[in-house]
Enzyme design. Structure first.
Site, PDB file in Angstrom:
ATOM      1  N   GLY A 271       0.823  -1.198   0.000  1.00  0.00           N
ATOM      2  CA  GLY A 271       0.000   0.000   0.000  1.00  0.00           C
ATOM      3  C   GLY A 271       0.857   1.247   0.000  1.00  0.00           C
ATOM      4  O   GLY A 271       2.035   1.223   0.350  1.00  0.00           O
ATOM      5  N   GLY A 276       3.317   7.705   3.536  1.00  0.00           N
ATOM      6  CA  GLY A 276       4.443   6.870   3.160  1.00  0.00           C
ATOM      7  C   GLY A 276       3.987   5.563   2.539  1.00  0.00           C
ATOM      8  O   GLY A 276       2.804   5.368   2.230  1.00  0.00           O
ATOM      9  N   ASP A 384      -8.657  12.052   7.021  1.00  0.00           N
ATOM     10  CA  ASP A 384      -8.529  11.404   5.715  1.00  0.00           C
ATOM     11  C   ASP A 384      -9.305  10.084   5.685  1.00  0.00           C
ATOM     12  O   ASP A 384      -8.771   9.033   5.344  1.00  0.00           O
ATOM     13  CB  ASP A 384      -7.051  11.165   5.379  1.00  0.00           C
ATOM     14  CG  ASP A 384      -6.842  10.870   3.887  1.00  0.00           C
ATOM     15  OD1 ASP A 384      -7.756  11.156   3.094  1.00  0.00           O
ATOM     16  OD2 ASP A 384      -5.771  10.353   3.529  1.00  0.00           O
TER      17      ASP A 384
END
Length: 545
Positions: A271, A276, A384
């Site tokens: 992912g 990051g 988010d």
């Protein structure tokens, strides 16, 4: 009715340990029923300076002098040991380092260095006039230069080695370590001769005497309770206090070398996000982990560790479980549990979820966000929320992820300068970000509403995009507007819920429960943040029968 009277006394013994004695009537003797320190060699300075303590089963504690040292007082170990050589004339070019296996001198570090080789470690000690030994770990490269050799402890299972600095003249005698048993006999002690004379005491004197005894007993009880609490706290944080251990069993500090080995050199990427890249790895205890390598940022180590320590205390079944972290040089990494079924986004695109699973995922996600917003000590805003940040375990239970370093804030503080720039993903961001309004937990509520509509409809946030034959975009209609139009618009019908449901479910769903879910999602998408519900209210609504 016969009442049994228990006699106990709390004593600070000769060796510095506090013990609780109980009187055994049958044997007419005092027996130890509790002691503050279960490891007698862990009592600070018990054998004196420059000495080693070793516990021998059946024999008790034994004290000894390391090579090059001798007992300072032949009958009293509290004086410790003294060197057989002159420390002031010890030349750094004429010194050797003698290995003392499984020996630790904790405390009194005159210097600490990380990622050092053994030669670098010993050379650093030679540059310090007051460095008498080094403690070095080959696995991690941690180097501790010791000044005062106090609290020496020898244990076969300690796993720590000390290298004693000696003149070269002692190198030939490096295997000679003379041990002495700790002499705790009564020989040489003087029995105090005290005579107590009973006099007639007036009532006021007796009252004062009993009052003093009561106050003294209360003080001893308080001291005992506080001591127990200190011992418990010390056991839980002993490794941190000494600088050699890990923060905790389930939440620990990893070295960069450990995580690089666990991920096979960061090869299997699973992912990527704003913070990051995430890699799959296998830890030394065989647990499969998701290891996030954060982008290099200007955040200092102290700030990073402060936020990570708070995140490590978050504990909820619908939050991804963090196992540890790495803060080494410029490297910042987070270690999470690995989710077998990946993200919600992947499962929606693969048609792997039925309506029950989608409903439970919506409810579980709401519970996780409610915990972040209202139940934990810090106010954690995710900022988010999107299908990519909701992960599913082996039972398809949702786990909110990537809340890691989103933002920690004091409750009730608005217009925080930390929110000077926009956060989140286009299509899921609340209007507050665009219009520079105060940022509260309602931004997560808005994003949650978008995610729920995506789960129900199977459509993306930006939908219905068409182009002409010259490639000009003619229609760009948001998902929320489309659902509201089906429910309340001019073309609204009684079967509006059927019109918006994901065709992949093939009409198999509970119409009543899905209507409740959609209506709650639309409430979360109100333009005015004060009109939106809290995540706790969302949980209550979805949990009601």
């Amino acid at each position: 009715m016969r009442v049994t009277v228990l006699h106990r006394r709390l004593t600070l013994d000769y060796d510095g340990n506090i013990r609780l004695y109980s009187w055994e009537k049958e044997r007419q003797t005092w027996v130890v029923s509790w002691q503050a320190n279960q490891k007698p060699c862990r009592i600070n300075g018990v054998c004196g300076a420059n000495s080693l303590c070793k516990y021998v089963v059946g024999s008790g504690r034994k004290c000894s002098c390391p090579p090059g040292y001798k007992m300072k007082d032949s009958v009293d170990w509290s004086y410790g040991c003294e060197p057989k050589f002159d420390l002031s004339h010890r030349n750094k070019n004429e010194s050797v380092f003698l290995l003392l296996s499984n020996v630790e001198f904790y405390g009194y570090d005159v210097g600490y260095y990380s990622n050092y080789s053994f030669d670098d470690c010993t050379n650093s000690c030679l540059q310090l006039h007051n460095c008498n030994a080094v403690q070095y770990a080959f696995e991690t490269g941690d180097c501790f230069c010791k000044s005062l050799l106090l609290n020496g402890y020898h244990s076969p299972d300690s796993g720590k080695n000390t290298y004693l600095r000696l003149p070269k003249s002692f190198e030939s005698n490096k295997n000679l370590v003379k041990e002495f048993s700790l002499d705790c006999s009564r020989e040489g002690t003087i029995q105090l001769d005290r005579t107590y004379v009973k006099n007639r005491e007036k009532g006021i004197v007796k009252f004062l005497l009993w009052f003093a005894c009561g106050v003294g007993g209360l003080e001893l009880t308080c001291i005992f309770v506080v001591w127990c609490l200190l011992i418990k706290t010390r056991k839980s944080s002993d490794a941190d206090n000494q600088g050699y251990g890990l923060a905790a069993t389930r939440f620990r500090k990893f070295t960069y070398a450990e995580l690089k080995k666990a991920t096979n050199g960061f090869t299997e990427e699973i992912g990527i996000g704003a913070w990051g890249v995430v890699y799959k790895g296998v830890l030394s205890d065989s647990r499969v982990a998701a290891i996030k390598r954060l982008n290099e940022a200007n955040q200092g180590e102290d700030e990073f560790l402060a936020e990570v320590s708070i995140i490590g205390r978050l504990n909820h079944m619908n939050l991804i479980d963090m196992w540890g972290y790495c803060a080494e040089g410029k490297h910042r990494l987070l270690v999470y549990e690995y989710m077998m079924h990946g993200s919600l986004a992947e499962n929606l695109s693969s048609n792997a979820l039925d309506w029950k699973q989608r409903f439970e995922i919506a409810l579980g996600t709401a519970k996780g966000l409610a915990y972040l917003h209202e139940e934990c000590l810090e106010w954690v805003l995710h900022c988010d929320i999107k299908p990519q940040n909701i992960l599913l375990d082996s039972n398809y239970e949702p786990k909110v992820a990537d809340f890691g370093l989103s933002k920690l804030q004091n409750r009730g503080v608005l217009n925080n300068p930390s929110f000077s720039r926009m956060r989140g993903t286009r299509g899921y961001m609340a209007p507050e970000w665009v219009f520079n309004l105060p940022i509260t937990s309602k931004v997560d509520v808005y994003s949650y509403g978008i995610v729920v509509l995506e789960m129900v409809t199977g459509k993306n946030t930006i939908m219905g995009v068409h182009t002409t034959n010259v490639g000009v975009e003619t229609k760009n209609k948001r998902l929320a507007t489309w659902v509201k139009g089906k429910k309340n618009g001019e073309v609204a019908t009684t079967s509006w819920i059927d019109d918006i449901m994901d065709p992949k479910m093939e009409g198999i769903y509970d119409k009543g429960r899905m209507e409740i879910l959609v209506e709650m999602a639309l409430q979360c998408l109100e333009e005015d943040k004060d009109e939106r519900p809290t995540m706790k209210q969302v949980v209550e609504k979805l949990s009601s029968p």
